[in-house]
Motif scaffolding. Structure first.
Motif, PDB file in Angstrom:
ATOM      1  N   ALA A 245       0.807  -1.221   0.000  1.00 21.77           N
ATOM      2  CA  ALA A 245       0.000   0.000   0.000  1.00 21.77           C
ATOM      3  C   ALA A 245       0.837   1.268   0.000  1.00 21.77           C
ATOM      4  N   GLY A 246       2.137   1.153   0.154  1.00 21.03           N
ATOM      5  CA  GLY A 246       2.985   2.330   0.113  1.00 21.03           C
ATOM      6  C   GLY A 246       3.247   2.826  -1.289  1.00 21.03           C
ATOM      7  N   TYR A 247       2.837   2.077  -2.290  1.00 23.08           N
ATOM      8  CA  TYR A 247       3.043   2.453  -3.684  1.00 23.08           C
ATOM      9  C   TYR A 247       1.732   2.939  -4.289  1.00 23.08           C
ATOM     10  N   THR A 248       1.841   3.667  -5.372  1.00 23.59           N
ATOM     11  CA  THR A 248       0.661   4.179  -6.061  1.00 23.59           C
ATOM     12  C   THR A 248       0.036   3.100  -6.935  1.00 23.59           C
ATOM     13  N   ASN A 249      -1.275   2.987  -6.868  1.00 23.55           N
ATOM     14  CA  ASN A 249      -1.987   2.040  -7.726  1.00 23.55           C
ATOM     15  C   ASN A 249      -2.133   2.657  -9.111  1.00 23.55           C
TER      16      ASN A 249
END
Length: 387
Positions: A245-249
């Motif tokens: 969840a620390g990365y952009t979807n």
């Protein structure tokens, strides 16, 4: 008459002086020769003892070989041949010794190897660097080629993620840095580390590794660097990697829903909605990168203990450890560490809060995420009702 006697006496003393001097020189030379012979005998004895010790450690049995160098005898022999034939390591009667130094140096400190094998620290370091460079030269052979999940996939963990190449995440490796240069390497927890980006396939093999960034570097910078490099991370259109969840979807990066249960340890009760079910299956599949990090840190002590190598050497060492991890998994029928790292292994200490800015969130990718979550939940609800 007296003058002749004096001349004879002087000549006699001179002759005695010459004889004594030559005798002293002869005695000195013999002592040097004797000491050199003793040292040579000690060297040969230590060399043969060290060689015999290495032979016992490697070739006595597969069990002792796995304990000492993390691979069986056949795999070790193949590695030596590859380093000699394609890694650029020159043929040497000490090939076994060179390779052993490499492995022992990664698992133990330099001084321990010096004491055990009676070699100088300079010799151990020189051999270590030779084999280290040879291993890194074989990165194209050792890195796993990414293969997308096919449409007819039957594995329950992966069949929902068609086109997925694997998973990626970051981890921290402790490094040795001069006091004046430590600030950029200090993490949020105050440890001196390097930020390592790891990308792996579903079968726990590394596809790409980028090491060397400071511990305080944002994940966005590390990933941006990996993607922008000429020989960096390449993601074909239509494929993607699972991220936390620390990365952009966004395109090429599929993340879980925020604000919902995610980690495998959180699932003490069944999911209650589509987003929770999606997160559970996403976590189950993405966990391969956590297990990869757990395996290499369990296999190589240099990656989990306080580093004693200079920061300039650590990127190559980290990459070499990942490459040898791949070699072991492809060469041996069974990785002995598979039973030690649980399938739900999670590195909570390595969670990153940064938002990746190298990709932008797109409505199309968000819709794809929602559609996948709803499809999963509908299928799961029907199967649960039928049971």
């Amino acid at each position: 008459m007296r003058q002749n006697v004096m001349i004879s006496v002087v000549r006699a003393f001179y002759a005695m002086y010459v004889i004594i001097r030559w005798w002293m020189m002869y005695d000195f030379a013999m002592n040097r020769l004797e000491k050199a012979t003793i040292l040579r005998q000690k060297y040969l004895m230590s060399y043969h003892n060290g060689r015999d010790s290495i032979h016992d450690m490697v070739y006595k049995s597969d069990k002792t070989s796995v304990v000492n160098i993390r691979m069986n005898r056949n795999a070790f022999t193949r590695l030596c041949d590859m380093l000699k034939q394609r890694g650029g390591l020159k043929t040497s009667k000490n090939m076994l010794l060179l390779c052993s130094y490499m492995y022992l140096h990664i698992m133990k400190k330099n001084r321990i190897i010096v004491e055990r094998f009676k070699r100088s620290g300079e010799t151990v370091s020189r051999y270590f660097k030779l084999v280290l460079h040879a291993v890194c030269r074989l990165h194209k052979e050792f890195y796993k080629k990414p293969v997308p999940i096919p449409d007819d996939e039957t594995d329950e963990r992966w069949r929902w993620f068609k086109g997925c190449l694997g998973a990626l995440d970051g981890t921290y490796i402790k490094v040795k840095v001069l006091a004046a240069n430590r600030k950029p390497y200090r993490t949020r927890k105050g440890e001196i580390c390097t930020n390592v980006l790891g990308v792996c396939s579903r079968d726990l093999q590394f596809i790409y590794v980028l090491a060397g960034w400071e511990g305080s570097a944002a994940d966005s910078r590390v990933l941006r660097d990996a993607i922008s490099r000429p020989h960096g991370l390449k993601i074909p259109h239509g494929t993607y990697y699972l991220c936390d969840a620390g990365y952009t979807n966004g395109e090429s990066f599929l993340t879980p829903y925020r604000g919902q249960r995610y980690h495998l340890n959180d699932w003490s009760r069944p999911p209650t909605n589509a987003k929770e079910l999606y997160n559970m299956r996403h976590s189950s599949a993405r966990n391969v990168i956590e297990r990869c990090f757990g395996l290499i840190k369990s296999r190589w002590a240099i990656l989990r203990d306080n580093a004693y190598h200079p920061i300039e050497s650590m990127p190559r060492i980290i990459i070499a450890c990942c490459l040898m991890h791949n070699f072991i998994r492809t060469t041996m029928t069974e990785d002995p560490l598979d039973q030690e790292i649980p399938i739900n292994h999670t590195q909570f200490g390595d969670e990153h809060d940064n938002i990746i800015s190298t990709v932008e969130t797109s409505q199309g990718w968000t819709d794809r995420q929602d559609l996948l979550a709803n499809t999963m939940f509908t299928n799961w609800s029907v199967r649960r009702a039928n049971n």
